[in-house]
Each structure stands twice: as C-alpha cells, then as structure tokens.
Design an enzyme around this catalytic site. Structure first.
Site, PDB file in Angstrom:
ATOM      1  N   ARG A   1       2.516   1.681  14.659  1.00 27.38           N
ATOM      2  CA  ARG A   1       2.272   1.421  13.244  1.00 27.38           C
ATOM      3  C   ARG A   1       2.518  -0.045  12.941  1.00 27.38           C
ATOM      4  O   ARG A   1       3.262  -0.711  13.640  1.00 27.38           O
ATOM      5  CB  ARG A   1       3.286   2.186  12.399  1.00 27.38           C
ATOM      6  CG  ARG A   1       3.060   3.615  12.279  1.00 27.38           C
ATOM      7  CD  ARG A   1       4.280   4.239  11.644  1.00 27.38           C
ATOM      8  NE  ARG A   1       4.292   4.041  10.198  1.00 27.38           N
ATOM      9  CZ  ARG A   1       5.184   4.614   9.388  1.00 27.38           C
ATOM     10  NH1 ARG A   1       6.122   5.384   9.879  1.00 27.38           N
ATOM     11  NH2 ARG A   1       5.138   4.416   8.094  1.00 27.38           N
TER      12      ARG A   1
ATOM     13  N   SER B   1      -2.320  26.283  -7.067  1.00 29.33           N
ATOM     14  CA  SER B   1      -2.005  27.669  -7.416  1.00 29.33           C
ATOM     15  C   SER B   1      -2.533  28.063  -8.791  1.00 29.33           C
ATOM     16  O   SER B   1      -2.560  29.238  -9.132  1.00 29.33           O
ATOM     17  CB  SER B   1      -0.487  27.893  -7.398  1.00 29.33           C
ATOM     18  OG  SER B   1       0.041  27.538  -6.156  1.00 29.33           O
TER      19      SER B   1
ATOM     20  N   ASP C   1       6.338  20.119 -27.957  1.00 26.30           N
ATOM     21  CA  ASP C   1       6.545  18.825 -27.288  1.00 26.30           C
ATOM     22  C   ASP C   1       7.567  19.049 -26.192  1.00 26.30           C
ATOM     23  O   ASP C   1       8.015  20.179 -25.970  1.00 26.30           O
ATOM     24  CB  ASP C   1       7.030  17.743 -28.270  1.00 26.30           C
ATOM     25  CG  ASP C   1       6.623  16.343 -27.792  1.00 26.30           C
ATOM     26  OD1 ASP C   1       6.608  16.100 -26.572  1.00 26.30           O
ATOM     27  OD2 ASP C   1       6.308  15.490 -28.643  1.00 26.30           O
TER      28      ASP C   1
ATOM     29  N   HIS D   1       0.838  -1.201   0.000  1.00 30.31           N
ATOM     30  CA  HIS D   1       0.000   0.000   0.000  1.00 30.31           C
ATOM     31  C   HIS D   1       0.874   1.253   0.000  1.00 30.31           C
ATOM     32  O   HIS D   1       0.695   2.158  -0.822  1.00 30.31           O
ATOM     33  CB  HIS D   1      -0.938   0.004   1.206  1.00 30.31           C
ATOM     34  CG  HIS D   1      -1.607   1.326   1.443  1.00 30.31           C
ATOM     35  ND1 HIS D   1      -2.601   1.813   0.614  1.00 30.31           N
ATOM     36  CD2 HIS D   1      -1.400   2.287   2.377  1.00 30.31           C
ATOM     37  CE1 HIS D   1      -2.986   3.002   1.047  1.00 30.31           C
ATOM     38  NE2 HIS D   1      -2.267   3.327   2.112  1.00 30.31           N
TER      39      HIS D   1
ATOM     40  N   HIS E   1      14.918  14.199  10.959  1.00 25.93           N
ATOM     41  CA  HIS E   1      13.772  14.267  11.866  1.00 25.93           C
ATOM     42  C   HIS E   1      12.935  12.989  11.803  1.00 25.93           C
ATOM     43  O   HIS E   1      12.043  12.812  12.602  1.00 25.93           O
ATOM     44  CB  HIS E   1      12.929  15.535  11.645  1.00 25.93           C
ATOM     45  CG  HIS E   1      12.200  15.585  10.344  1.00 25.93           C
ATOM     46  ND1 HIS E   1      11.841  16.754   9.738  1.00 25.93           N
ATOM     47  CD2 HIS E   1      11.748  14.613   9.529  1.00 25.93           C
ATOM     48  CE1 HIS E   1      11.204  16.489   8.618  1.00 25.93           C
ATOM     49  NE2 HIS E   1      11.133  15.211   8.465  1.00 25.93           N
ATOM     50  N   HIS E   2      13.251  12.114  10.844  1.00 29.15           N
ATOM     51  CA  HIS E   2      12.633  10.790  10.845  1.00 29.15           C
ATOM     52  C   HIS E   2      13.361   9.857  11.799  1.00 29.15           C
ATOM     53  O   HIS E   2      12.969   8.716  11.970  1.00 29.15           O
ATOM     54  CB  HIS E   2      12.661  10.182   9.441  1.00 29.15           C
ATOM     55  CG  HIS E   2      11.879  10.968   8.434  1.00 29.15           C
ATOM     56  ND1 HIS E   2      10.569  10.721   8.152  1.00 29.15           N
ATOM     57  CD2 HIS E   2      12.231  12.022   7.656  1.00 29.15           C
ATOM     58  CE1 HIS E   2      10.135  11.570   7.238  1.00 29.15           C
ATOM     59  NE2 HIS E   2      11.130  12.381   6.927  1.00 29.15           N
TER      60      HIS E   2
ATOM     61  N   TYR F   1       8.629  16.301  -0.679  1.00 29.38           N
ATOM     62  CA  TYR F   1       8.360  17.534  -1.418  1.00 29.38           C
ATOM     63  C   TYR F   1       8.163  17.254  -2.897  1.00 29.38           C
ATOM     64  O   TYR F   1       7.455  18.007  -3.571  1.00 29.38           O
ATOM     65  CB  TYR F   1       9.462  18.561  -1.138  1.00 29.38           C
ATOM     66  CG  TYR F   1       9.425  18.928   0.327  1.00 29.38           C
ATOM     67  CD1 TYR F   1       8.360  19.663   0.824  1.00 29.38           C
ATOM     68  CD2 TYR F   1      10.370  18.465   1.222  1.00 29.38           C
ATOM     69  CE1 TYR F   1       8.252  19.937   2.165  1.00 29.38           C
ATOM     70  CE2 TYR F   1      10.280  18.739   2.569  1.00 29.38           C
ATOM     71  CZ  TYR F   1       9.215  19.479   3.038  1.00 29.38           C
ATOM     72  OH  TYR F   1       9.093  19.733   4.366  1.00 29.38           O
TER      73      TYR F   1
ATOM     74  N   SER G   1      13.316   5.607 -14.002  1.00 26.15           N
ATOM     75  CA  SER G   1      12.249   6.328 -14.704  1.00 26.15           C
ATOM     76  C   SER G   1      12.152   7.767 -14.215  1.00 26.15           C
ATOM     77  O   SER G   1      12.040   8.707 -15.013  1.00 26.15           O
ATOM     78  CB  SER G   1      10.935   5.583 -14.480  1.00 26.15           C
ATOM     79  OG  SER G   1       9.849   6.422 -14.710  1.00 26.15           O
ATOM     80  N   SER G   2      12.228   7.968 -12.891  1.00 18.46           N
ATOM     81  CA  SER G   2      12.066   9.312 -12.338  1.00 18.46           C
ATOM     82  C   SER G   2      13.219  10.227 -12.727  1.00 18.46           C
ATOM     83  O   SER G   2      13.012  11.407 -13.014  1.00 18.46           O
ATOM     84  CB  SER G   2      11.979   9.252 -10.815  1.00 18.46           C
ATOM     85  OG  SER G   2      10.832   8.565 -10.432  1.00 18.46           O
TER      86      SER G   2
ATOM     87  N   TRP H   1       7.333   0.102   3.791  1.00 14.28           N
ATOM     88  CA  TRP H   1       7.792   0.856   2.612  1.00 14.28           C
ATOM     89  C   TRP H   1       9.148   1.506   2.869  1.00 14.28           C
ATOM     90  O   TRP H   1       9.844   1.887   1.928  1.00 14.28           O
ATOM     91  CB  TRP H   1       6.751   1.878   2.158  1.00 14.28           C
ATOM     92  CG  TRP H   1       6.860   3.247   2.760  1.00 14.28           C
ATOM     93  CD1 TRP H   1       6.346   3.632   3.954  1.00 14.28           C
ATOM     94  CD2 TRP H   1       7.515   4.390   2.218  1.00 14.28           C
ATOM     95  NE1 TRP H   1       6.652   4.948   4.191  1.00 14.28           N
ATOM     96  CE2 TRP H   1       7.361   5.439   3.140  1.00 14.28           C
ATOM     97  CE3 TRP H   1       8.217   4.645   1.020  1.00 14.28           C
ATOM     98  CZ2 TRP H   1       7.890   6.715   2.928  1.00 14.28           C
ATOM     99  CZ3 TRP H   1       8.734   5.915   0.820  1.00 14.28           C
ATOM    100  CH2 TRP H   1       8.572   6.930   1.762  1.00 14.28           C
TER     101      TRP H   1
ATOM    102  N   LYS I   1       2.750  29.890   1.483  1.00 16.69           N
ATOM    103  CA  LYS I   1       1.878  29.438   0.386  1.00 16.69           C
ATOM    104  C   LYS I   1       0.425  29.394   0.839  1.00 16.69           C
ATOM    105  O   LYS I   1      -0.467  29.869   0.133  1.00 16.69           O
ATOM    106  CB  LYS I   1       2.332  28.061  -0.099  1.00 16.69           C
ATOM    107  CG  LYS I   1       3.594  28.128  -0.930  1.00 16.69           C
ATOM    108  CD  LYS I   1       3.817  26.842  -1.682  1.00 16.69           C
ATOM    109  CE  LYS I   1       4.984  26.962  -2.628  1.00 16.69           C
ATOM    110  NZ  LYS I   1       4.638  27.592  -3.898  1.00 16.69           N
TER     111      LYS I   1
END
Lengths: 603, 160
Positions: free
Chosen positions: A454, A272, A108, A79, A306-307, A261, A173-174, A143, A335
């Site tokens: 979790r 926006s 293009d 998931h 911070h993780h 992000y 790919s990214s 994950w 924002k």
C-alpha cells in the site's frame, strides 16, 4: 386504522424564518440539517473522488511521473481521511437526521440546537482540514497516522497539525450527534412504537450512535496525546524519550474497528428498509436482524488487534483476536442470509434503489469473505498492508457503505423532494458504478498477492503489475462517469422529476404516511402505532390526513450553534500559532456562546 | 434541581464503576508493572548502530546449524540489502528500526513483520523453495517508501 389522533401539542409556535441563507444558518429543523449534512457529504465525496482519480492516474502505469511522491502521499492520506470522516459518516448522519424522527413519529430530534452544533463543527472541521491544500501542506502520514512518522521529529511542518486538529473537531461533532440520536430514539417514539416495532434503519442508527459515543473518545485520547507530543514536547509515542509507538496503534484501532461498524451499520439499516419494500414482504427474521446488529456492535469492540498481527503481539493476543474476528462474521452472515430470505418468494421490483441494495449484498459478501481470510493470522501475514487489504476494505466500505447509501438516496429522495429520481439515468448510474467498482478493486486482490505494498507512489515495470493496475484505473474512471450521471440526475430531478404522493413505493414505515416533502412539524397528529408495518395494516381504512393542529410547538431558529462551532474551530485552529495561550481565545468564544445558548428564550 | 431516584442510583453506579476501572488499571500498572501487550525485547533507537546486537547486520550460522539474519531498517533501505540463506533450515530474522516504523515482508512467503523503533522484532521461518524473493517495506514510512526494498536469495547449498 393504524394512525389515529393520539395527543395534541399545546405550546404556541414561535416566529420562523422560512427562506434565505440566514434561515439555513440558524435552522434547528432536523430535515434541513439532514439536507445540509447530505449536501456537504456529497461535496466532500467529489473532493475525495477527485483525489482517488489522481491516485489511479498516477498508478496507471509503472514508474509514472504524473504527480510526485510528496503530492501522492498527501492525496492518499486525504482520500482516506475524507472518505471515512467527511463522506461515509456524514452521509449516514444525513439520513439519521432526516429519516429517524419521521420513522419513530417524532416532530424533531431531542436536542435540536445540539444537532445544529454537530453539523457546524463537522463542516468547520472538514473545511479546516482541506484548507491545508491551499498552503500546499496537506496531511501526508496516511489515514492511520502511525507514529513516529507523524510525531514532531519525523513530521515537521503543518501537515500533521492540520490532520490531528481537524480530526479532533470531527470527533466532537460525532459524539454530540451520537448523544442526540440515542436520546431521540429512546425518548421521542410515538405511542405504541415499542423498541421491537422500530424500523431496522432506526435500530441500526441506535446501535451506531452507541458506537459513536463509545469509540470517538478513544480516538480523542489518541489525538490529544499526539497533540501534546507535537505541541508541548512530551514523548508519549517517541521511543527515544521512553514512549511507545505501539500505544498509538492500539488506541487508533480500538477506535478504528468500531469505526468500521459505524460506517457499515447505517448502510445495513438502509438495505433492510429497501429490500422488504421492493419485495413486498416484511423483513425476514426481524428480531434476529436486530440482535445481530447489536451483537456486531458489541463484538466490534473485541477485534481491533487483527489490524496488528504483524506488529508482533505474541501468539496469545493473535489467537484471541483471530477467533473474535471469525465470530463477528456470524451475525454479519445472518444479515446477508436474511436479506436473501426476504427476497425469496417476494414480488420483486427492480427499481434503482433495489438494484443498489442487491449490489450491496453481492459486493459486501466478497469483502466479508476476504475479511475472514485476514482473520487467520498466518494468512494475514502474506496480505498485511498489501493491495489485498486495499481491495478488502473498499469492498466493504464502497461495496457496503457507499452502494448502500446510494440505495438510501434513491429510496428516500421522493420523501425529501416530492419527486422521483429519474429511473433510466439511475439504472445507468448503477450499472456503470457497479461494474466500474468491481473492475477497480477486484484486480487489487492479485496486485496485493503479487507483493505490491500500500501507499507506494510508483512501482517498477519488472514486477509485472502494470496491466492489472491499468485495469483498476479504467474502473476508477468508469465510476467517475457514473458519479457525473448521478449528479446530473440529482440536479435535473430536483426540478423536473416525476411528482409523486406520500408513498410512491408502497412502503410500510411511518415516514411514508406524511406528505412529501414533510411539513415543518412532520406529523399533523402524532400517530399511534400497532405493528411493525403500520402502513401495511388495514390500508383500506386510510382517510385523508387531518388538518394540522393550530398550535404545534417547534423550537425557533438559533444562531448560537454556529457561534459555538466557530469557537471550537478557533480553539483547535489557533493551535497552529504554536503559542500555548492563543487557543484560549477560542475557548472564551465557546464559553460565551454556551452561556447565551443556555439562556436563549423559546427553547 | 429534581433528580429521579433511579437516575441518582444510576449515576452513583456509574461513578463507582469508573472508580473501580481506574483503580484496577492504576493498581495493575504500578503493582504488576503491566503494559500494553508488546514485544518484550527493547533497544534504544538512538544507539542501534553501536548496540552489540545490531552493530554488524548480516547472516550468521549458529552452532545448531540454524541461521540468524540481523537486519537494520532505516529510511529508506534495509541493511543488508541482499540476504543469502539456505533452504530447508530454520532462519531467524532479528530486526529493528533506526527511525520510524517500517515493514519487512518477504513476498511469496509468510515472513512478514512490522519493524518498530525501540523494539527488536523477531520471527523464525523455513524456506522450502530456493529462488529469489522480493523484500518490501509495507508500512508507510515517508517520501521514499516506494524505493525501500531488498532481495532474499534462498540457495540449495549450505549456509556460508
């Protein structure tokens, strides 16, 4: 008149396949690739959503036996992986593809075949990872894949192999996609489209692309080390062999936080676009919106630990990352306030797209505030890896990214099809999804503070978590109903939606100046841009669109991207054979494909 | 192949930057023996049961009146499973893992640390409220993750 004839294309167009499945397989048209990305992301969204419903069904009551712990571990791992890498990212890339060239007045993207390669590698990587379900060996390490649990000693079998190899492909790919969009946005803008005239969505695409190109290599390194540990017997992460499990955590989150992000900035871009259009006002504080987006991209690199407040890094590291995390809230808050200021005094129209955009403001702000709560390291220790964290990141990723993407879908669907999505169904979709979302995730704040960790497959009755969990499950199924309504709306409106012209929302940006759906060449004549809101300038002078120039060069379709992508699939997939030279077969196919690609005529 | 002058300069700069970064990392790693910031006390995870520091997990009182709790985490239990400590006294927890990464979170307090194999995790806290506290493993550790829990009893009287 903002749009005038600027320059004429000269090269003759090649032959174009126009229909049939083969034309989709060989397409290099950014609009078609965008639709492929979007459709694939939607299918994976249904898969990941089904996994979420199974998870919630299992947790609906204490000591439930709906699925076993092994199945449960596979479900939550897939998931998370699916929703991040196969849904949120490709859904954003679908809009990068379809909308960005139109917003900057290009015909293009810079590298059309590379674009096709990105898509096919993504699709093959996603299918490869999900094919593990057929063997009953889906990834089961969470994950985040913390070692040593995902190392060779504690994770025998193919579970983690599928995960680590599939993710490596998605990373490729990214990176390719990021390179393509940076080049496109820097180089292919229409005359007069200065950087500070670009629409916010294009700006956020640019920032996201830089994050993709810089963050994905970090996860690639982490994954390659894990591949070596698993297949070649090294011990980068195994403490028994002198390795360090904390290294994985650093590498994973050094990628993982910029990734957050990568997920949210495209949605910020969409919001926006939607809010000014439906407030009939230019975006408030355009420049500071751009700068805060760039700042988020930069500071996003300095907050990863911070993780890891519970890992035990010591007070200096904890203090640094706590402060950096608090600082990044400032541009994000800018924002939020600028969107509110855009709506202030505007002539508001509450279309479905606008409702979703406002939903983002409301929901993401809650997720942002719980994020600040985590940034205080001592407070974080009470929340670390409890359901409080689950609530927090669903408020940002679902409340921000997914709701924002729905705003984008309702906003740009008429551009893609020439028809509106049904607004009545859309409002049902919005309200069911919005209420279901809060019903699912708001109780999780309490569930977490009451001590539910979790990733547990069940919990005991005496902990008193049953009723809150049941509430969350009811919310999840409400969202399921909303998604079904959306699907029906999508299928129905594609054929029977209200037919509209080029600019149904009276929006300001260039993509609305051309017919819906746009012709293959996008712009009959490349427009010249004089302001940030070209379509809101001197509208009375708009003439009928001129006839297309007779000779517009478009790259011919190519089958080499899918051949190379198949080679990439073989390279990684054949690792499962566990013989070191077998993957070289895939490398050979990649080399063969790239050679032919390089010398393909017409490109 | 024609390469623009600015492009050449930029490529040269990029190569120099990469060389400088790699050089400084290599120099730091070898000359100063620097590693990613981590806990400094290490332990061989294969030998935790015979290591003097973890051979007898449990609660002990130190000469200055403070209390030390030694806990060994493993799939899927804490040893000892029930911990009894006095209130209003500094309590130092020292933990390590015999296998994968575990968590050690005392629900309702900010006592929480990751337990990483190969390292000794240590934190000191003080309990103001006597009572029973639930201890959970909050780092996903495999099939039995959901049963991995313990109990902390904070008492008003002095430590045993």
């Amino acid at each position: 008149m903002a749009i005038t004839k600027a320059r004429a294309a000269t090269v003759t167009a090649g032959p174009h396949a126009r229909g049939g499945i083969w034309s989709w397989i060989t397409t290099v048209d950014h609009k078609r690739i965008g639709i492929l990305y979007g459709t694939s992301a939607l299918v994976f969204f249904l898969v990941g959503g089904l996994e979420a419903l199974l998870i919630r069904a299992q947790l609906a009551r204490p000591e439930n036996g709906f699925v076993g712990p092994e199945t449960y571990n596979q479900l939550f791992t897939m998931h998370g992986t699916t929703m991040v890498f196969l849904v949120a990212m490709p859904a954003a890339v679908a809009f990068f593809n379809y909308i960005v060239p139109l917003q900057i007045g290009a015909r293009d993207v810079a590298f059309p075949r590379l674009n096709a390669l990105s898509y096919w590698v993504f699709l093959f990587g996603g299918l490869f990872m999900n094919s593990s379900f057929l063997l009953g060996q889906a990834p089961n390490g969470g994950w985040t894949g913390y070692v040593p649990l995902t190392g060779p000693r504690f994770a025998p079998g193919l579970h983690i192999d599928f995960w680590v190899l599939g993710l490596s492909m998605l990373g490729i790919s990214s990176i390719l996609g990021g390179v393509n969009f940076i080049t496109t946005i820097i180089n292919l803008r229409a005359p007069g489209m200065r950087l500070m005239r670009m629409p916010l969505f294009t700006w956020m695409t640019l920032v996201t692309s830089f994050l993709l190109v810089t963050a994905m290599p970090v996860i690639a390194v982490a994954l390659i080390l894990l591949i070596f540990d698993r297949f070649f017997g090294t011990s980068f992460y195994a403490p028994a062999g002198g390795g360090d499990p904390v290294l994985w955590q650093h590498l994973f989150w050094m990628f993982g936080h910029p990734e957050v992000y990568i997920l949210i900035l495209p949605a910020f871009g969409m919001v926006s676009e939607v809010i000014p259009t439906f407030s009939r006002k230019p975006l408030f504080g355009y420049a500071i919106m751009v700068y805060s987006g760039i700042l988020i991209g930069f500071i996003g690199w300095g907050v990863w630990s911070h993780h890891m407040f519970a890992t035990g890094l010591g007070p200096i590291a904890d203090a640094f990352f706590a402060i950096a995390t608090m600082i990044i809230a400032i541009p994000t808050g800018v924002k939020i306030f600028n969107w509110l200021a855009t709506m202030w005094g505007g002539s508001l129209r509450f279309s479905t797209a606008m409702l979703f955009a406002i939903g983002v403001i409301a929901s993401f702000t809650i997720g942002g505030i719980s994020g600040i709560m985590h940034s205080a390291a001592p407070a974080d220790l009470q929340q670390h890896d409890t359901y409080f964290v689950v609530a927090h990141f669903h408020y940002t990723i679902f409340g921000g990214t997914i709701l924002g993407t729905f705003a984008g879908i309702y906003y740009w669907f008429p551009k893609m099809t020439g028809r509106l999505l049904d607004e009545r169904l859309g409002k049902w979709h919005f309200w069911l999804m919005f209420l279901g979302f809060h019903l699912t995730f708001f109780p999780m704040h309490w569930i977490g503070l009451l001590g539910m960790p979790r990733r547990i497959f069940t919990y005991y009755d005496e902990l008193g978590l049953g009723s809150l969990n049941l509430l969350a499950t009811i919310g999840a199924f409400t969202q399921g109903v909303a998604v079904v309504l959306f699907l029906w709306n999508l299928l129905r409106s594609r054929r029977h939606g209200v037919v509209v012209g080029p600019n149904p929302w009276n929006a300001a940006t260039l993509e609305w100046s051309i017919p819906s759906p746009p012709p293959e060449y996008n712009f009959a004549v490349i427009p010249e841009v004089h302001s940030r809101e070209p379509l809101w300038e001197r509208r009375e002078a708009t003439p009928a669109p001129p006839a297309p120039e007779p000779a517009i060069h478009l790259p011919p379709p190519s089958h080499w991207p899918i051949v190379v992508a198949f080679g990439v699939l073989l390279t990684f997939g054949l690792f499962l054979a566990n013989v070191w030279w077998v993957p070289l077969g895939g490398v050979a196919l990649v080399a063969f494909g790239v050679m032919n690609w390089a010398f393909e005529p017409g490109h | 192949m024609h390469v623009d002058l600015y492009e050449k300069i930029w490529m040269g700069l990029a190569v120099l930057m990469i060389a400088a970064f790699l050089g400084s990392i290599t120099y730091g790693a070898f000359a100063f023996a620097s590693h990613p910031p981590s806990h400094v006390e290490t332990i061989d995870p294969k030998l935790v049961r015979t290591d003097a520091r973890f051979a007898t997990p449990g609660v002990s009182t130190r000469p200055d009146g403070s209390v030390q709790v030694v806990v060994l985490a493993q799939m899927f239990s804490f040893q000892p499973a029930e911990i009894r400590v006095p209130a209003h006294v500094p309590v130092t927890f020292r933990l390590t893992s015999a296998d994968v990464i575990h968590g050690f979170a005392i629900v309702g307090s900010n006592g929480n640390t990751m337990v990483v194999p190969g390292y000794v995790s240590q934190f000191t806290t003080e309990f103001a409220r006597p009572g029973d506290y639930l201890i959970v493993c909050n780092e996903f550790c495999g099939l039995g993750h959901h049963v991995m829990s313990g109990k902390l009893i904070v008492t008003e009287e002095e430590a045993p």
